[in-house]
Design an enzyme around this catalytic site. Structure first.
Site, PDB file in Angstrom:
ATOM      1  N   THR A  57       7.182  39.522  46.861  1.00 46.03           N
ATOM      2  CA  THR A  57       7.188  38.067  46.861  1.00 46.03           C
ATOM      3  C   THR A  57       7.210  37.545  48.284  1.00 46.03           C
ATOM      4  OG1 THR A  57       9.603  37.963  46.851  1.00 46.03           O
ATOM      5  CG2 THR A  57       8.514  37.979  44.713  1.00 46.03           C
ATOM      6  N   LYS A 117       9.880  31.863  41.203  1.00 45.08           N
ATOM      7  CA  LYS A 117       8.800  32.801  41.503  1.00 45.08           C
ATOM      8  C   LYS A 117       8.874  34.053  40.635  1.00 45.08           C
ATOM      9  CE  LYS A 117      11.389  33.811  45.750  1.00 45.08           C
ATOM     10  NZ  LYS A 117      11.335  33.650  47.208  1.00 45.08           N
ATOM     11  N   ILE A 168      18.891  32.622  42.885  1.00 43.02           N
ATOM     12  CA  ILE A 168      18.870  32.554  41.424  1.00 43.02           C
ATOM     13  C   ILE A 168      18.037  33.702  40.834  1.00 43.02           C
ATOM     14  CG2 ILE A 168      18.234  31.174  39.408  1.00 43.02           C
ATOM     15  CD1 ILE A 168      20.587  30.075  41.043  1.00 43.02           C
ATOM     16  N   LYS A 189      21.158  46.399  33.888  1.00 42.02           N
ATOM     17  CA  LYS A 189      21.428  46.545  32.461  1.00 42.02           C
ATOM     18  C   LYS A 189      20.557  47.650  31.866  1.00 42.02           C
ATOM     19  CE  LYS A 189      21.417  44.094  28.035  1.00 42.02           C
ATOM     20  NZ  LYS A 189      21.442  42.775  27.362  1.00 42.02           N
ATOM     21  N   HIS A 238      61.064  53.406  55.764  1.00 44.56           N
ATOM     22  CA  HIS A 238      61.232  52.417  54.695  1.00 44.56           C
ATOM     23  C   HIS A 238      60.829  51.016  55.153  1.00 44.56           C
ATOM     24  CE1 HIS A 238      62.794  55.440  52.129  1.00 44.56           C
ATOM     25  NE2 HIS A 238      63.931  55.590  52.780  1.00 44.56           N
ATOM     26  N   ASN A 248      67.023  39.428  57.343  1.00 44.67           N
ATOM     27  CA  ASN A 248      67.291  38.892  58.667  1.00 44.67           C
ATOM     28  C   ASN A 248      67.201  40.024  59.686  1.00 44.67           C
ATOM     29  OD1 ASN A 248      67.843  36.109  58.143  1.00 44.67           O
ATOM     30  ND2 ASN A 248      69.805  36.737  57.242  1.00 44.67           N
ATOM     31  N   PHE A 278      66.308  31.304  63.692  1.00 48.26           N
ATOM     32  CA  PHE A 278      67.379  30.694  64.490  1.00 48.26           C
ATOM     33  C   PHE A 278      68.766  31.132  64.024  1.00 48.26           C
ATOM     34  CE2 PHE A 278      66.369  27.129  61.413  1.00 48.26           C
ATOM     35  CZ  PHE A 278      67.532  27.216  60.652  1.00 48.26           C
ATOM     36  N   ASP A 294      78.348  31.956  65.333  1.00 45.86           N
ATOM     37  CA  ASP A 294      78.934  33.270  65.064  1.00 45.86           C
ATOM     38  C   ASP A 294      77.947  34.404  65.285  1.00 45.86           C
ATOM     39  OD1 ASP A 294      77.390  32.640  62.857  1.00 45.86           O
ATOM     40  OD2 ASP A 294      78.930  33.124  61.369  1.00 45.86           O
TER      41      ASP A 294
END
Length: 527
Positions: free
Chosen positions: A32, A64, A125, A136, A286, A428, A476, A481
């Site tokens: 094509t 086409k 398409i 198929k 781990h 943390n 943060f 503490d």
């Protein structure tokens, strides 16, 4: 009986040589548009599809191949007399080989100036329709979408014809390809705002996260089991893995990789490749780094990394950002460290020979690149969380000193090093460092203070002092503490994101304790 091949490709790499080889084997060529013109210019006898259908290409090439003379030739089962009788009745010839790749939708929509009209015109398409028809009917029709398969097809044709095994393999590739193609289109269109349809000639805004997200992965290997022996598992890779990622690695020796091996190896590799300015070594256990260091050589970096937590390093994953030589193999043997997986960009011949004596040791060679995945996924009940990757690489100019005391140049280097490591530690996260190595790592605790205490315990167990160290906190300090805990352990400078309601209180505490503290403005939670 002569074979007929229909060729229509957007990616024309290698197509002339392939078509010429087909012609030399007596294959009749149909084609094509631009492909037909190219083959004709190269002196190949080619019949245009329009001559077969009796209709010219129309609607700017949108129509086409959508015709019974094409789809009948692809879909007719050769083992059913009624199918073959129908072809004879309507003068339709069989098509035995289909060679197609689709309009370049991905390339078109990757352009910053791609309009909706451009995108729509690059939706193929006829191509997918023919591909699905041929796939198929795979038992009778060979269908080729990938130039990498040209050589195999030619070899089998020369030997008498495509085998059923090859035809079935090619058909499976087709359905995976058309599924990915449609998924790409759905991802693009569902990322557009609703009003985009009103401005087809304009470049539409796209959401970072489309309303429908389609992902296609290819299985790289089966796992012996998942996180635990009662779970099954497999390792899948992206269609186009980012350069330098674990999916592109090659296992050179050793036992089969497990699910946990791959998860931990990825954590180690992603961490070690963030160190750009010299040899680095990361040891992971781990999913958490238990030792990270930079050094004058890979073996020097390994020695420092191992000192952090030799107990946890036993049975760990070791990663290097530089090629590995026999000196590393000798050092691991001398340390009597049991290593599950060793990762590096390359292993020299002497190293390969030395490691070869450890039959169960898994060696992974991964090409080094600084790129990483663009998106992170996390499975949750009934769905998936999707986010951009935590790929921020902190630069010195982004740091804000918030205390009266300024960090020295050496302290700044240690802070940046600690920050790189903290990014890969489960929240943390508290990481003590000095002189380009980790001293204590506290990971995965519900309390940031507990993470600091655990890091101190680990340093003490390894015989390391935290006096004068630098500390990174992945988020943060909500109260003073946590800061007091790291200073009590010996830290003299701290790097953290800032952003707490009590930042002023924490800064005042740092000034009171006589340490330097800097804010990054970036958080690195890792859950």
């Amino acid at each position: 009986m002569a074979i007929t091949a229909l060729i229509s490709v957007s990616d024309k790499s290698g197509i002339v040589d392939f078509a010429r080889a087909l012609h030399e084997r007596g294959v009749r060529l149909l084609s094509t548009g631009g492909t037909a013109q190219l083959l004709a210019r190269e002196g190949l006898p080619v019949t245009e599809v329009a001559q077969v259908t009796g209709f010219p290409e129309m609607l700017d090439g949108r129509v086409k191949t959508l015709h019974p003379r094409i789809h009948g030739g692809l879909l007719a089962r050769r083992d059913r007399p009624e199918h073959m009788a129908a072809l004879r009745e309507h003068g339709i010839d069989t098509i035995d080989l289909l060679v197609i790749n689709l309009y370049p939708f991905a390339q078109a929509t990757a352009r910053a100036d791609c309009t909706l009209d451009d995108a729509i015109e690059n939706i193929d398409i006829g191509g997918p329709a023919m591909l699905r028809a041929a796939a198929k009917n795979w038992a009778d029709v060979g269908v080729v979408i990938d130039p990498v398969d040209y050589a195999r097809v030619l070899a089998e044709l020369a030997a008498g014809g495509l085998t059923r095994t090859t035809k079935f393999m090619l058909a499976k590739k087709v359905f995976a390809h058309t599924a990915a193609y449609d998924g790409m289109i759905a991802n693009y269109l569902s990322a557009l705002a609703a009003e985009a349809e009103l401005h087809g000639a304009a470049v539409p805004a796209r959401s970072e996260y489309p309303a429908v997200y389609t992902l296609q992965l290819s299985k790289k290997q089966d796992m012996r089991y998942g996180e635990n022996p009662h779970q099954s598992a497999a390792f899948y890779r992206d269609a186009a893995p980012a350069p330098g990622t674990l999916a592109l690695g090659t296992q050179l020796q050793g036992k089969e990789l497990s699910y946990n091996n791959i998860a931990d190896a990825d954590a180690a590799w992603e961490c070690v490749k963030t160190f750009h300015n010299g040899p680095a070594c990361v040891i992971v256990k781990h999913a958490n780094p238990c030792g990270v260091a930079v050094g004058a050589s890979p073996v020097a970096a390994y020695g420092k990394a191992l000192k952090t937590d030799p107990t946890s390093a036993f049975g760990g994953i070791v990663a290097f950002n530089r090629p590995v030589g026999v000196d590393v193999a000798n050092a691991i043997t001398a340390a009597k460290q049991f290593v599950e997986v060793l990762i590096a960009p390359a292993f020299d011949a002497a190293a390969r020979e030395a490691f070869g004596k450890k039959a169960n040791l898994r060696l992974l060679e991964v090409p080094l690149a600084t790129t990483t995945n663009t998106l992170d996924f996390k499975r949750v009940g009934g769905g998936v969380l999707l986010q951009s990757a935590d790929a921020h690489d902190l630069q010195p100019g982004e740091i804000k000193v918030v205390t009266r005391l300024q960090p020295s140049a050496a302290q700044l280097d240690d802070l940046l090093f600690a920050w790189k490591v903290a990014k890969f530690v489960k929240s943390n996260a508290i990481v003590f460092c000095a002189d380009g190595m980790t001293l204590g790592v506290g990971a995965g605790q519900m309390s940031r203070v507990d993470s600091a205490r655990i890091a101190g315990i680990k340093a003490a167990n390894a015989g390391l002092t935290l006096a004068g160290s630098a500390v990174a906190s992945d988020a943060f300090f909500p109260f003073r503490d946590g800061l007091d805990a790291v200073v009590d352990a010996g830290a003299r400078c701290v790097i953290q994101p800032g952003g707490s309601m009590r930042d002023a209180e924490v800064i005042a505490a740092a000034d009171e304790r006589g340490i330097a503290m800097v804010f990054t403005g970036i958080r690195h939670f890792r859950h």
